[in-house]
Motif scaffolding. Structure first.
Motif, mmCIF file in Angstrom:
data_model
loop_
_atom_site.group_PDB
_atom_site.id
_atom_site.type_symbol
_atom_site.label_atom_id
_atom_site.label_comp_id
_atom_site.label_asym_id
_atom_site.label_seq_id
_atom_site.Cartn_x
_atom_site.Cartn_y
_atom_site.Cartn_z
ATOM 1 N N GLN A 200 0.828 -1.219 0.000
ATOM 2 C CA GLN A 200 0.000 0.000 0.000
ATOM 3 C C GLN A 200 0.856 1.260 0.000
ATOM 4 O OE1 GLN A 200 -0.757 -2.699 2.342
ATOM 5 N NE2 GLN A 200 -1.863 -3.325 0.494
ATOM 6 N N TYR A 201 2.112 1.118 0.435
ATOM 7 C CA TYR A 201 3.010 2.264 0.554
ATOM 8 C C TYR A 201 4.352 1.929 -0.103
ATOM 9 C CZ TYR A 201 -0.269 2.975 4.453
ATOM 10 O OH TYR A 201 -1.395 3.080 5.227
ATOM 11 N N TYR A 202 4.841 2.873 -0.886
ATOM 12 C CA TYR A 202 6.130 2.698 -1.562
ATOM 13 C C TYR A 202 6.997 3.927 -1.286
ATOM 14 C CZ TYR A 202 3.906 -1.041 -4.260
ATOM 15 O OH TYR A 202 3.256 -2.189 -4.630
ATOM 16 N N TYR A 203 8.256 3.668 -0.943
ATOM 17 C CA TYR A 203 9.204 4.776 -0.750
ATOM 18 C C TYR A 203 10.444 4.498 -1.586
ATOM 19 C CZ TYR A 203 11.366 8.794 1.452
ATOM 20 O OH TYR A 203 11.917 10.030 1.676
ATOM 21 N N ALA A 204 10.653 5.330 -2.603
ATOM 22 C CA ALA A 204 11.811 5.216 -3.491
ATOM 23 C C ALA A 204 12.767 6.358 -3.180
ATOM 24 C CB ALA A 204 11.387 5.267 -4.955
ATOM 25 N N ALA A 205 13.836 6.055 -2.436
ATOM 26 C CA ALA A 205 14.823 7.053 -2.055
ATOM 27 C C ALA A 205 15.948 7.069 -3.084
ATOM 28 C CB ALA A 205 15.386 6.751 -0.664
ATOM 29 N N LEU A 236 3.010 6.607 -3.065
ATOM 30 C CA LEU A 236 4.423 6.559 -3.467
ATOM 31 C C LEU A 236 5.090 7.855 -3.064
ATOM 32 C CD1 LEU A 236 6.927 5.530 -5.089
ATOM 33 C CD2 LEU A 236 5.871 6.589 -7.120
ATOM 34 N N ILE A 237 6.205 7.733 -2.377
ATOM 35 C CA ILE A 237 7.060 8.895 -2.108
ATOM 36 C C ILE A 237 8.377 8.688 -2.849
ATOM 37 C CG2 ILE A 237 8.347 10.209 -0.378
ATOM 38 C CD1 ILE A 237 6.189 9.586 1.644
ATOM 39 N N ILE A 238 8.771 9.671 -3.626
ATOM 40 C CA ILE A 238 10.075 9.708 -4.280
ATOM 41 C C ILE A 238 10.867 10.836 -3.633
ATOM 42 C CG2 ILE A 238 11.327 10.048 -6.442
ATOM 43 C CD1 ILE A 238 8.811 9.137 -7.935
ATOM 44 N N SER A 239 12.082 10.537 -3.195
ATOM 45 C CA SER A 239 12.914 11.581 -2.603
ATOM 46 C C SER A 239 14.324 11.494 -3.153
ATOM 47 C CB SER A 239 12.934 11.472 -1.070
ATOM 48 O OG SER A 239 13.636 10.317 -0.663
ATOM 49 N N VAL A 240 15.069 12.578 -2.967
ATOM 50 C CA VAL A 240 16.431 12.640 -3.493
ATOM 51 C C VAL A 240 17.200 13.690 -2.699
ATOM 52 C CG1 VAL A 240 15.918 14.410 -5.244
ATOM 53 C CG2 VAL A 240 17.736 12.730 -5.672
ATOM 54 N N GLY A 241 18.510 13.518 -2.621
ATOM 55 C CA GLY A 241 19.343 14.518 -1.959
ATOM 56 C C GLY A 241 19.621 15.696 -2.880
ATOM 57 N N GLY A 242 19.598 16.886 -2.317
ATOM 58 C CA GLY A 242 19.791 18.075 -3.128
ATOM 59 C C GLY A 242 21.149 18.167 -3.798
#
Length: 318
Positions: A200-205, A236-242
C-alpha cells in the motif's frame, strides 16, 4: 554480558534471537544476545536474524526482523520491508523505537532483506528490471550484465518471504510498505508500476532512474496507460538529496561525468511530476528533496520520512 543487563522496560520490541550477531551500519551498532532455548527476551534494541533460501532466485538471504512487544491490534501490525538490510535495518529499528516511544508512529514490524555474500553483485541482479544489452556498455556500472532479476526478486518477496512473516506475526494486509534506496529505489518504482497491489506504501529514495537509458520511465508509461483502477490507490514517495547531481570541485573527472550522466535530481523530479499529472487515480505520488544531502547521506532522513508518513499515530491525511 548477561541477559539481565540488557533487559529494559522501555523497549518497544521483542526478539526471538537465533544467534549472536552484530550489525554495523556506520550509524548504529546493535549486539543481539543468543537465546538457545528460543525463548522471547526483551532488550533495549532487539532483532531476529534468519537465513532464507529462495527457490525462485536460488539465493540465500539474510532476513532481519524487529517486532513490537505489545500485542497486535485487531487488524494486525503494520509492516515495512527494507532493501539493503545492512544499511537500513539498524537505522530503521532505532528510529522506530524512538518514534513509537514518543507516540508518533504505531508499533510496527520491520523486515530487512540482505545477502550473505557478494552484496554489490547480487543487489544489481535482484533490484534491476529486465534490460537490453546496451546497459553493459556503461563504464560507470558494475554487475548489471547479470541484472534484470527484479521480477524474480519480487516473486520471492511476495510468495516466499511474505507468507513466512505472516505465519509468525499478525500482519495488517492493508498497511504494508516497501522501502528502497538507489537500486533499491529503482526496484521500489518497478514494483509500484508492475505489481502495485503488492504493497500500500512505496518509498523510493534516490532511485536509479538513469539505469538502462531510463527504462523505468518506459515502465511508468505502461502503468499510466493501463486500465487498472483502485478504490484506494497506493501511496508513493520519491525523494532525493539536493547534492546528488552537484559536482564537488575536487572530484575526479570520472566521478564528475558519472554525476552528470545519472542526473539524479532532475530525473526524480520529472518522474514524480509525470506520475502526479497522469497517474493520480492509480498512485498518490509525493516528491521531496533533502537539501544539502548527497546520495548516501539521505538514507536515515528517508527512512524517518517513510515511517512518519506511512505509520503516523493517528494516521496522517495527505
Amino acid at each position: 554480558m548477561t541477559l539481565n543487563s540488557l533487559n529494559s522496560n522501555k523497549s518497544k520490541f521483542k526478539a526471538i534471537a537465533l544467534s549472536l550477531f552484530t550489525l554495523l551500519t556506520g550509524c548504529y551498532t546493535h549486539t543481539i544476545l543468543a537465546n538457545s532455548n528460543n525463548q522471547q527476551a526483551t532488550f533495549t534494541s532487539t532483532a531476529q536474524q534468519i537465513t532464507l533460501h529462495s527457490s525462485i532466485t536460488n539465493k540465500d538471504y539474510l532476513i532481519y526482523i524487529a517486532s513490537p512487544q505489545q500485542a497486535a491490534p485487531s487488524t494486525g501490525y503494520p509492516i515495512i520491508y527494507l532493501l539493503d538490510g545492512h544499511l537500513t535495518f539498524s537505522r530503521a529499528e532505532s528510529l522506530a523505537n524512538n518514534l513509537i516511544e514518543q507516540g508518533i508512529i504505531k508499533p510496527i514490524v520491520i523486515v530487512a532483506i540482505d545477502y550473505q555474500e557478494q552484496w554489490l553483485t547480487f543487489r544489481a541482479q535482484d533490484y534491476t528490471p529486465p534490460h537490453n544489452s546496451t546497459i553493459t556498455n556503461d563504464p560507470f556500472i558494475k554487475g548489471e550484465e547479470n541484472g534484470g532479476g527484479a521480477e524474480k526478486f519480487l516473486k520471492f518477496i511476495t510468495t516466499e518471504l511474505k507468507p513466512l512473516i505472516e505465519q509468525k506475526y499478525n500482519i495488517d494486509s492493508q498497511q504494508q510498505a516497501l522501502f528502497g534506496h538507489s537500486y533499491g529505489g529503482l526496484f521500489t518504482l518497478f514494483t509500484s508500476f508492475t505489481k502495485p497491489e503488492s504493497f500500500q506504501y512505496y518509498y523510493a529514495a534516490s532511485p536509479s532512474i538513469w539505469w538502462d537509458n531510463k527504462a523505468i520511465i518506459r515502465e511508468s508509461s505502461h502503468f499510466i496507460n493501463s486500465q487498472k483502477t483502485y478504490n484506494k490507490p497506493p501511496q508513493l514517495i520519491i525523494s532525493v538529496g539536493g547534492l546528488e547531481q552537484t559536482v564537488p570541485t575536487n572530484s575526479p573527472a570520472a566521478r564528475k561525468e558519472k554525476l552528470v550522466k545519472r542526473n539524479q535530481v532532475t530525473n526524480a523530479k520529472e518522474l514524480a511530476n509525470l506520475l502526479s499529472k497522469d497517474a493520480s487515480t492509480k498512485l498518490h505520488t509525493r516528491f521531496f528533496i533533502f537539501p544539502e544531502q548527497n546520495h548516501g547521506a539521505v538514507i536515515p532522513f528517508a527512512i524517518q520520512q517513510a515511517l512518519t508518513s506511512f505509520f503516523s499515530n493517528p494516521p496522517s491525511h495527505h
